[in-house]
Design an enzyme around this catalytic site. Sequence first.
Site, PDB file in Angstrom:
ATOM      1  N   GLU A 236       3.957  15.814  13.923  1.00 10.11           N
ATOM      2  CA  GLU A 236       4.055  16.227  12.525  1.00 10.11           C
ATOM      3  C   GLU A 236       4.408  17.710  12.442  1.00 10.11           C
ATOM      4  O   GLU A 236       3.818  18.540  13.138  1.00 10.11           O
ATOM      5  CB  GLU A 236       2.729  15.972  11.813  1.00 10.11           C
ATOM      6  CG  GLU A 236       2.701  16.431  10.359  1.00 10.11           C
ATOM      7  CD  GLU A 236       1.347  16.189   9.704  1.00 10.11           C
ATOM      8  OE1 GLU A 236       0.916  17.066   8.924  1.00 10.11           O
ATOM      9  OE2 GLU A 236       0.724  15.143   9.977  1.00 10.11           O
TER      10      GLU A 236
ATOM     11  N   LYS B   1      -2.774   3.493   5.921  1.00  9.27           N
ATOM     12  CA  LYS B   1      -3.598   3.480   4.709  1.00  9.27           C
ATOM     13  C   LYS B   1      -3.626   2.061   4.130  1.00  9.27           C
ATOM     14  O   LYS B   1      -3.131   1.788   3.036  1.00  9.27           O
ATOM     15  CB  LYS B   1      -3.062   4.489   3.702  1.00  9.27           C
ATOM     16  CG  LYS B   1      -3.144   5.927   4.208  1.00  9.27           C
ATOM     17  CD  LYS B   1      -2.474   6.903   3.255  1.00  9.27           C
ATOM     18  CE  LYS B   1      -2.488   8.314   3.813  1.00  9.27           C
ATOM     19  NZ  LYS B   1      -1.769   9.275   2.956  1.00  9.27           N
TER      20      LYS B   1
ATOM     21  N   LYS C  87      -0.821  14.844  14.780  1.00 10.51           N
ATOM     22  CA  LYS C  87      -0.882  15.287  13.386  1.00 10.51           C
ATOM     23  C   LYS C  87      -1.502  16.672  13.288  1.00 10.51           C
ATOM     24  O   LYS C  87      -1.862  17.291  14.284  1.00 10.51           O
ATOM     25  CB  LYS C  87      -1.655  14.262  12.560  1.00 10.51           C
ATOM     26  CG  LYS C  87      -1.022  12.864  12.595  1.00 10.51           C
ATOM     27  CD  LYS C  87      -1.502  11.980  11.482  1.00 10.51           C
ATOM     28  CE  LYS C  87      -0.945  12.442  10.150  1.00 10.51           C
ATOM     29  NZ  LYS C  87      -1.338  11.556   9.039  1.00 10.51           N
TER      30      LYS C  87
ATOM     31  N   ASP D  24       6.710  16.706   7.056  1.00 11.77           N
ATOM     32  CA  ASP D  24       5.662  16.408   6.082  1.00 11.77           C
ATOM     33  C   ASP D  24       5.695  17.368   4.908  1.00 11.77           C
ATOM     34  O   ASP D  24       5.727  18.596   5.083  1.00 11.77           O
ATOM     35  CB  ASP D  24       4.289  16.475   6.776  1.00 11.77           C
ATOM     36  CG  ASP D  24       3.181  15.930   5.893  1.00 11.77           C
ATOM     37  OD1 ASP D  24       3.396  14.868   5.271  1.00 11.77           O
ATOM     38  OD2 ASP D  24       2.117  16.555   5.823  1.00 11.77           O
TER      39      ASP D  24
ATOM     40  N   ARG E 157      -9.010 -19.548  -4.439  1.00 20.45           N
ATOM     41  CA  ARG E 157      -9.129 -18.112  -4.691  1.00 20.45           C
ATOM     42  C   ARG E 157      -8.780 -17.294  -3.461  1.00 20.45           C
ATOM     43  O   ARG E 157      -8.146 -16.239  -3.565  1.00 20.45           O
ATOM     44  CB  ARG E 157     -10.544 -17.777  -5.198  1.00 20.45           C
ATOM     45  CG  ARG E 157     -10.817 -16.295  -5.447  1.00 20.45           C
ATOM     46  CD  ARG E 157      -9.696 -15.571  -6.154  1.00 20.45           C
ATOM     47  NE  ARG E 157      -9.266 -16.218  -7.392  1.00 20.45           N
ATOM     48  CZ  ARG E 157      -8.125 -15.934  -8.003  1.00 20.45           C
ATOM     49  NH1 ARG E 157      -7.286 -15.047  -7.489  1.00 20.45           N
ATOM     50  NH2 ARG E 157      -7.798 -16.563  -9.115  1.00 20.45           N
TER      51      ARG E 157
END
Length: 369
Positions: free
Chosen positions: A258, A193, A225, A285, A160
């Site tokens: 960004e 992410k 950012k 962005d 598994r």
Amino acid sequence: MSAAPTSSSSPRVLSLRGAKTLPLVKSSSLHFPLKCKFVAKAMSATGIASELAQSTAVKPPSHPTYDLKAVIALALSEDTGDQGDITCLATIPKEMDAEATFIAKENGVIAGISLAEMIFDQVDSSLQVEWSQKDGDLVSKGMQFGKVYGCARSIIVAERVVLNFMQRMSGIATLTKTMAEAAHPACILETRKTAPGLRLVDKWAVLIGGGKNHRLGLFDMVMIKDNHISVAGGVSNALKSVDEFLSKNNLSVPVEVETRTLEEVKEVLKYASENGTSLTRIMLDNMVVPLSNGGLDVSMLKDAVQLINGRFETEASGNVTLETVKKIGETGVTYISSGALTHSVKALDISLKIDTELALQVGRRTNRA
């Protein structure tokens, strides 16, 4: 691990071994009451990459602190707890050998073969594996692409965990390949992410699928950012602070900023023309706009790319999907980043079966083989 001789017959239980049974082996909280040895040797991802250099075409990303073998040990430990596999203990003689076959239950890109070998070796170094495919190859529904031989209990204990890693990695690699082909000539990137604890594994799968890696973490790239810009008091202030920090600390790393508007792009370019800067890439962005008719307006993104005019790398982000990535790639951006590659992955269906014929019979009945 060396490859065992190829068997032309269906995978089956092979034999009972008369080898002497070993006592319970413990590694941290991981308990294996098996006759087979468990070895958990800590090694950073850098060491793993070196170890696999001879056996895999796609090496994992190099990370200074990530311990891939510890991640494997944790995955095994959460499965076996403090008692081991009590079903195996109850039903399978400790000396029983078996062979099991990997079967793809849908089309896709296979990934995680090298990691599977590490898992089998960590559970029981006497297990032997052989493969007809390698990481990054295509598999089709019903294809038998690998076998593992040895202690039946060890195979089932590892099963598994091996499949969980391989299915996730193969899902990421499959989506990455599709998006990378559509994005060309732009390069497709993932983001941070990723599943907690699986950062390196997820990013390795992106490489196997033909994508490229964005920064591994907060340590290997400066990425200014929106929140940094807001706190710093604007794009120019943030860039100036970064340049001063890097100079003061004698650091040389890529720098990305960004931007969300054409005005911010112009401000970045103005700063760069008036100052020596470490800036290497400009993120554009959310400069693509989905239209109510199902189309996509990329005019703002095109304008930004033309303004930059090759002075810096460019990266498009936001509204990146299988349906939009081709049009975004045609704007001239260097990179396209997509969080969906890792945060919304659909696992590729794979099984590991000892009774291959019955598994294929059931698979055909359910249209999964």
